[in-house]
Design an enzyme around this catalytic site. Structure first.
Site, PDB file in Angstrom:
ATOM      1  N   ILE A 164       0.840  -1.194   0.000  1.00 18.34           N
ATOM      2  CA  ILE A 164       0.000   0.000   0.000  1.00 18.34           C
ATOM      3  C   ILE A 164       0.880   1.251   0.000  1.00 18.34           C
ATOM      4  CG2 ILE A 164      -0.273  -0.030   2.509  1.00 18.34           C
ATOM      5  CD1 ILE A 164      -3.195   1.002   1.926  1.00 18.34           C
ATOM      6  N   SER A 165       0.541   2.198  -0.849  1.00 20.18           N
ATOM      7  CA  SER A 165       1.336   3.415  -0.984  1.00 20.18           C
ATOM      8  C   SER A 165       1.176   4.317   0.233  1.00 20.18           C
ATOM      9  CB  SER A 165       0.904   4.185  -2.238  1.00 20.18           C
ATOM     10  OG  SER A 165      -0.395   4.721  -2.045  1.00 20.18           O
ATOM     11  N   ILE A 166       2.100   5.226   0.377  1.00 12.41           N
ATOM     12  CA  ILE A 166       2.028   6.203   1.466  1.00 12.41           C
ATOM     13  C   ILE A 166       0.768   7.044   1.317  1.00 12.41           C
ATOM     14  CG2 ILE A 166       3.084   8.341   2.316  1.00 12.41           C
ATOM     15  CD1 ILE A 166       5.755   6.965   2.243  1.00 12.41           C
ATOM     16  N   SER A 180      -2.106   6.199   0.039  1.00  7.91           N
ATOM     17  CA  SER A 180      -3.268   5.411   0.468  1.00  7.91           C
ATOM     18  C   SER A 180      -3.310   5.276   1.983  1.00  7.91           C
ATOM     19  CB  SER A 180      -3.240   4.019  -0.168  1.00  7.91           C
ATOM     20  OG  SER A 180      -3.372   4.118  -1.566  1.00  7.91           O
ATOM     21  N   GLN A 181      -2.153   5.094   2.608  1.00  5.77           N
ATOM     22  CA  GLN A 181      -2.093   5.011   4.074  1.00  5.77           C
ATOM     23  C   GLN A 181      -2.628   6.302   4.695  1.00  5.77           C
ATOM     24  OE1 GLN A 181       1.712   3.735   5.735  1.00  5.77           O
ATOM     25  NE2 GLN A 181       2.193   2.741   3.786  1.00  5.77           N
TER      26      GLN A 181
END
Length: 164
Positions: A16-18, A20-21
């Site tokens: 999961i990308s930053i 998205s986080q």
């Protein structure tokens, strides 16, 4: 103010990308004022990361009242580091929220569940490291290049072994 912390070791299509986080974490804070701390390219094996260090400074100087993360392992996959982090939060009266795992750190059962999850995160990290080590050993044992630059005075030459 609310701190949102995001970390990603490496950019892979299955992680999961930053961004998205951060989006997940923002759903937890609604319209509260927040400061975002991002560490891209840093492992969860320890907490030696620039944005994490900045966040801890802000916590200890009273600027932060809540920390929100996508998942617990974004903080650390080390039991000791995570326990130290939680102690700092508790000593400063700061709440902790994981956007995907629901824990109430104000109860003994909530804290126990938190530590159990971290134990499994550390186990996962150690298991992955062991698999990588074993894979490199197996490659070298078969005569394949183990990786890294060629030793001084040598050149790397691509060859075929057993059709590979």
């Amino acid at each position: 103010m609310v701190a949102i912390y995001a970390r990603q070791s490496i950019d892979k299509k299955d992680s999961i990308s930053i961004e998205s986080q951060i989006a997940f974490a923002k759903r937890e804070i609604f319209s509260e004022e927040c400061k975002i701390y991002e560490d891209s390219g840093y492992s969860g094996k320890n907490t030696n990361r620039p944005a994490f260090t900045e966040m801890m400074h802000d916590i200890q100087t009273g600027q932060i009242e809540k920390v929100v993360v996508y998942r617990l392992d974004r903080i650390s996959r080390s039991i000791v580091d995570f326990a130290d982090f939680i102690d700092v939060l508790e000593n400063n009266g700061i709440s902790f929220v994981s956007a995907t795992e629901k824990f109430d750190t104000s109860t003994p059962m909530g804290r126990a569940m938190l530590y159990i999850i971290v134990v499994f995160a550390q186990l996962e990290r150690e298991t992955i490291a062991e698999r990588v080590r074993d894979n490199y050993y197996a490659r070298v044992k078969k005569g394949a290049w183990g990786g890294g630059p060629a030793a001084y005075g040598f050149d790397l030459v691509r060859t075929t072994l057993d059709g590979k």
